[in-house]
Design an enzyme around this catalytic site. Structure first.
Site, PDB file in Angstrom:
ATOM      1  N   LYS A  52      -2.688 -12.268  -2.674  1.00  0.00           N
ATOM      2  CA  LYS A  52      -3.096 -10.976  -3.204  1.00  0.00           C
ATOM      3  C   LYS A  52      -2.015 -10.028  -2.709  1.00  0.00           C
ATOM      4  O   LYS A  52      -1.386 -10.281  -1.692  1.00  0.00           O
ATOM      5  CB  LYS A  52      -4.444 -10.548  -2.629  1.00  0.00           C
ATOM      6  CG  LYS A  52      -5.625 -11.353  -3.108  1.00  0.00           C
ATOM      7  CD  LYS A  52      -6.892 -10.647  -2.657  1.00  0.00           C
ATOM      8  CE  LYS A  52      -8.066 -11.587  -2.580  1.00  0.00           C
ATOM      9  NZ  LYS A  52      -9.205 -10.956  -1.885  1.00  0.00           N
ATOM     10  N   HIS A  88      -1.023  -4.392  -0.143  1.00  0.00           N
ATOM     11  CA  HIS A  88      -1.064  -3.034  -0.668  1.00  0.00           C
ATOM     12  C   HIS A  88      -1.214  -2.032   0.458  1.00  0.00           C
ATOM     13  O   HIS A  88      -1.325  -2.399   1.627  1.00  0.00           O
ATOM     14  CB  HIS A  88      -2.161  -2.896  -1.713  1.00  0.00           C
ATOM     15  CG  HIS A  88      -3.524  -3.204  -1.175  1.00  0.00           C
ATOM     16  ND1 HIS A  88      -4.272  -2.261  -0.516  1.00  0.00           N
ATOM     17  CD2 HIS A  88      -4.240  -4.350  -1.163  1.00  0.00           C
ATOM     18  CE1 HIS A  88      -5.413  -2.809  -0.140  1.00  0.00           C
ATOM     19  NE2 HIS A  88      -5.412  -4.068  -0.515  1.00  0.00           N
ATOM     20  N   HIS A 127      -3.583  -2.265   3.498  1.00  0.00           N
ATOM     21  CA  HIS A 127      -3.207  -3.046   4.680  1.00  0.00           C
ATOM     22  C   HIS A 127      -2.235  -2.311   5.576  1.00  0.00           C
ATOM     23  O   HIS A 127      -2.019  -2.696   6.719  1.00  0.00           O
ATOM     24  CB  HIS A 127      -2.617  -4.393   4.263  1.00  0.00           C
ATOM     25  CG  HIS A 127      -3.638  -5.322   3.713  1.00  0.00           C
ATOM     26  ND1 HIS A 127      -3.650  -5.717   2.405  1.00  0.00           N
ATOM     27  CD2 HIS A 127      -4.721  -5.897   4.294  1.00  0.00           C
ATOM     28  CE1 HIS A 127      -4.687  -6.513   2.203  1.00  0.00           C
ATOM     29  NE2 HIS A 127      -5.350  -6.634   3.328  1.00  0.00           N
TER      30      HIS A 127
END
Ligand code: ARG
Length: 563
Positions: free
Chosen positions: A125, A128, A131
């Site tokens: 994933k 982004h 995080h």
């Protein structure tokens, strides 16, 4: 040196309190006409069996005041302490000079181990900006705890296992190609991930396919594991690039997959301890007594869950690192998850359950709204950092085109701005990204603190030789005193930041120092003064560069000498 501590000791001796009690009671009055420190006597009334006002007067007589206190005043139930600005300046500035970049360090954590679980993005994933918060808060806490003498262990609990890989495999096989993944890396993985979710809305069977692939991974299927490893490697490459830009490191990259071969034993232990109950074919720990939904341990198909891996990881970490505290940095929306499995650890009979701490933080949004992985409105962390550097480059080109090593400075300032923005408010608050605000050299920003530090450095450069004997009495003016007070408060702030898991306490302290320094510099010309005055003021400037550099370092931000 620690004035508050020393003063607390003097009060403690006079009031028959422990120094800790005295220290906790000491206040900083809202305005300095009421002194620099105040000690309220209300709490003593019970044991002394006297009116607080009388206690205050008696204490004022009895107390052996340290030499940095100029006078003690009784005001109602308060003892107000006024510091001697010259003595105070000497104590603070000499302490900073001696400690240098270790200023604010202590040994309070000696012999203690703290495990910090931070960043922990999900592989396959996108990494982004959500995080980003975990990464920069965790990194700052890592440095802060280290400065206090703790043995800090940084762990990246990568989300490198789970059904999302099944989804990715399905999407890759249906809509992807080897070439595209090799060429575009994580962007392509992200496209596939988003596509999966779009398609699964119409075709829910895709979810079953994904689960089946994940099951294959768990069963050791070679094709599944080869794809998994490939996605893992591609993602790690990107993460490492981002960590490199942020100068963030970890002691261990032990992600969720690390616990694959360790979960059976834990599930068995849960069974042996009579904690597992069956529910629709799945195995859960019932938490209804604790007013929480059950903690899911094994799915009906035998698949393990996020919580299963967290429980296993905690037990592993306790055995391996013998931590005194293990803290987890994630967004607030995982509160329940942590509360649930912490409870399970407690029910297993581990008294160290109390040493597990979830340290939550608020969401990140751009001016354009909330960020989400699934819908595709994702702002990748790397893009964001590049953009910040790019914006900074423009500002430098405009403001200071002759700056040496512009590229390095643009990087330090652009990235520092992002980190500081994230660490400036109490962590549970949501963070909004606004380039304009973040990069404003005059706002409450990282660039402002960095710029203040660079300015102080430039004064030192212009002054040339500065190591001269200093007459600290020349620093008795209000602006100098204020800077010294802000510098003196710093070590306590580092301690407080650790205690509350709150790096914003440090960033606020730096902002305070920077603002006080700019006022000082405005009020006190330096270079065109008599030598005595110049040397005294330069001592302030030197200390400010040391503490700002040190503090920025604790936050994971670089401090360019020129900007
Ligand atoms: N990978 C998770 C996420 O991105 C965060 C993991 C936090 N650490 C943990 N031990 N659960 O939401």
């Amino acid at each position: 040196m620690d004035f508050q501590q020393e003063l607390a000791q003097a009060i403690a001796a006079a009031a028959s309190l422990s120094p800790q009690e005295a220290r906790q009671a000491l206040e900083v009055p809202p305005d300095s006409t009421m002194g620099d420190y105040a000690f309220p006597c209300f709490r003593l009334a019970k044991t002394w069996r006297k009116a607080p006002q009388m206690i205050a007067s008696e204490l004022a007589e009895k107390i052996a005041v340290p030499d940095f206190v100029q006078k003690v005043e009784v005001k109602g139930a308060y003892l107000n302490f006024f510091l001697d600005a010259g003595v105070f300046a000497r104590e603070v500035l000499e302490a900073v000079e001696q400690a240098g970049l270790q200023y604010g360090s202590s040994t309070e954590g000696a012999g203690k181990t703290i495990v910090i679980d931070y960043s922990s993005p999900n592989i396959a994933k996108p990494f982004h900006v959500g995080h980003l918060r975990s990464t920069v808060i965790g990194n700052a806490l890592y440095h802060i705890f280290q400065a206090l003498g703790y043995h800090a262990i940084g762990i990246n609990h990568l989300g490198d296992w789970g059904t999302q890989f099944g989804k990715l495999i399905v999407a890759y096989q249906k809509w992807g190609s080897k070439e595209a993944v090799e060429e575009k890396g994580i962007t392509e993985l992200m496209r596939l991930y988003v596509k999966f979710h779009e398609q699964a809305e119409q075709t829910p069977e895709l979810e079953d396919e994904a689960r089946a692939w994940f099951k294959k991974m768990q069963d050791g299927d070679e094709e599944a594991l080869t794809l998994w490893k490939w996605f893992y490697d591609i993602s790690m490459k990107e993460f490492e690039r981002v960590y490199g830009m942020l100068h963030v490191t970890f002691d261990h990259y032990t992600g969720e997959s690390f616990y694959n071969d360790k979960m059976d034993a834990v599930v068995q232990e849960l069974k042996d301890k009579g904690l597992l109950v069956e529910s629709n074919g799945a195995l859960i720990v019932d938490l209804s007594e604790d007013n929480m939904p059950p903690c899911l341990i094994l799915r009906s198909d035998g698949g393990t869950l996020y919580a299963t891996r967290d429980i296993t990881a905690a037990i592993y970490r306790k055995k391996t690192y013998h931590f005194d505290k293990c803290i987890y940095l994630t967004a607030l929306d995982q509160n329940l998850h942590f509360a649930q499995w912490f409870k399970v650890i407690e029910k297993m009979g581990y008294d160290w359950a109390k040493d597990l701490v979830h340290v939550p933080f608020g969401l990140v949004s751009l001016d354009s709204g909330k960020l989400s992985t699934r819908k595709g409105h994702v702002v990748l962390m790397e893009d964001l950092l590049h953009q910040s550097v790019e914006e900074t480059r423009k500002i430098i080109a405009e403001k200071n085109p002759d700056l040496p090593d512009k590229e390095t400075v643009a990087r330090q300032v652009g990235i520092g701005a992002v980190i500081f923005n994230d660490l400036y408010n109490s962590r549970v608050k949501d963070v909004v990204f606004s380039w304009e605000r973040m990069l404003n050299f005059e706002g409450e920003t990282g660039p402002y603190v960095q710029y203040t530090n660079a300015r102080a450095n430039s004064i030192l450069r212009k002054a040339g030789e500065t190591a001269q004997p200093v007459d600290y009495r020349l620093l008795s003016d209000a602006a100098s005193f204020d800077v010294c007070k802000a510098l003196a408060a710093f070590p306590e702030k580092v301690h407080e930041a650790a205690e509350k898991y709150e790096p914003s306490v440090v960033s606020r302290s730096l902002m305070d120092i920077a603002q006080k320094f700019n006022k000082f510099y405005h009020d006190n010309p330096i270079l065109n003064q008599s030598d005595e005055i110049k040397y005294a003021r330069l001592a302030v400037v030197r200390a400010v560069t040391v503490v700002l550099t040190r503090g920025l370092g604790l936050l994971g931000i670089e401090a360019p000498e020129q900007m």
